[in-house]
Each structure stands twice: as C-alpha cells, then as structure tokens.
Design a protein around this motif. Structure first.
Motif, PDB file in Angstrom:
ATOM      1  N   UNK A   1     -89.618 -18.476 105.817  1.00  0.00           N
ATOM      2  CA  UNK A   1     -89.906 -19.696 105.042  1.00  0.00           C
ATOM      3  C   UNK A   1     -89.250 -19.607 103.672  1.00  0.00           C
ATOM      4  N   UNK A   2     -89.309 -18.436 103.058  1.00  0.00           N
ATOM      5  CA  UNK A   2     -88.675 -18.244 101.756  1.00  0.00           C
ATOM      6  C   UNK A   2     -87.164 -18.453 101.864  1.00  0.00           C
ATOM      7  N   UNK A   3     -86.554 -17.912 102.906  1.00  0.00           N
ATOM      8  CA  UNK A   3     -85.114 -18.097 103.112  1.00  0.00           C
ATOM      9  C   UNK A   3     -84.798 -19.563 103.367  1.00  0.00           C
ATOM     10  N   UNK A   4     -85.625 -20.227 104.154  1.00  0.00           N
ATOM     11  CA  UNK A   4     -85.416 -21.652 104.420  1.00  0.00           C
ATOM     12  C   UNK A   4     -85.446 -22.463 103.131  1.00  0.00           C
ATOM     13  N   UNK A   5     -86.461 -22.231 102.321  1.00  0.00           N
ATOM     14  CA  UNK A   5     -86.619 -23.019 101.096  1.00  0.00           C
ATOM     15  C   UNK A   5     -85.537 -22.690 100.071  1.00  0.00           C
ATOM     16  N   UNK A   6     -85.356 -21.390  99.778  1.00  0.00           N
ATOM     17  CA  UNK A   6     -84.435 -20.997  98.707  1.00  0.00           C
ATOM     18  C   UNK A   6     -82.980 -20.909  99.144  1.00  0.00           C
ATOM     19  N   UNK A   7     -82.747 -20.599 100.413  1.00  0.00           N
ATOM     20  CA  UNK A   7     -81.384 -20.391 100.873  1.00  0.00           C
ATOM     21  C   UNK A   7     -80.750 -21.554 101.603  1.00  0.00           C
TER      22      UNK A   7
END
Length: 126
Positions: free
Chosen positions: A37-43
C-alpha cells in the motif's frame, strides 16, 4: 508408571525462538500488507498525479512522521521487515548447510536490532 510418560522432559530448556518468530511474523505481515500500500501510494499514485502533490508536501509528511502514529509507522516500516529478513537469512543459512552457529544468530539479530535502533533515533531527530 506408564512408559509413555518416561519420555516427557520434566525440565525443558527455555528457548528464545518465540521472540524471534514473533518479530519474524510481525515483519512478514507488515511487509505483505502495509508495504504494498505504501508503494502504491508513494510510488505510483502520487507520481501519476492521482494524489495531490500538496498532500505529500514536506511540511505535511514531517508533521505526520513526528506524530505518535506516524512515528510508529516509520519505525514499523523500517524495523519490522528487517527482523523478518534477518530471521529468514539466519534460518536460510542453516537450510543451505552454512552452520554459522551462535555467531551467525547474534550477527543477524544484532543487525536487525541496529536498524530498529536507528529507525527510532531517526524518528526522534525529525
């Protein structure tokens, strides 16, 4: 007395494995559920413009990272997957017949502890 009960060790040796398995499980869960989820949002979403760039400004991110929940998030993101990886590395070396003994265990868990300590220091220095 029945022979079945003769094989039960009345004074079992205490193991430290539940601690390491707990950190391994927490790190694996974090890495499987929170990191994507962090990669989806930030990346992905932020660079594509789906998320407003202002919502990820330095001031807002710094404010989040210094809040209690944000600090726990940053520490969890850095520390828990490291415990998972080092536990996997320690047991993986054993599976590959690289028996490094207690020194390997200490080295793996020391490194994970060091990264955890640095994550805590990093959060408090923001």
């Amino acid at each position: 007395m029945c022979k079945e009960f003769d094989v039960i060790n009345q004074n079992p040796k205490r193991s430290d494995e539940p601690i390491w398995w707990g950190l391994f499980g927490a790190g694996g869960t974090w890495f499987a559920m929170i990191t994507p989820v962090t990669i989806l949002v930030l990346g992905i979403l932020a660079p594509l413009g789906v998320i407003d760039a202002e919502s990820l400004s330095y001031e807002r991110v710094s404010e989040f990272a210094t809040s209690f929940i944000g600090a726990l998030f940053v520490i969890g993101t850095l520390a828990l997957p490291m415990w998972h990886a080092m536990h996997r590395l320690h047991h993986g070396m054993h599976d590959l017949k690289l028996h490094v003994g207690v020194a390997g265990k200490v080295a793996c868990y020391f490194f994970a502890g060091l990264i955890s300590a640095l994550a805590i220091i990093f959060v408090f220095m923001i």
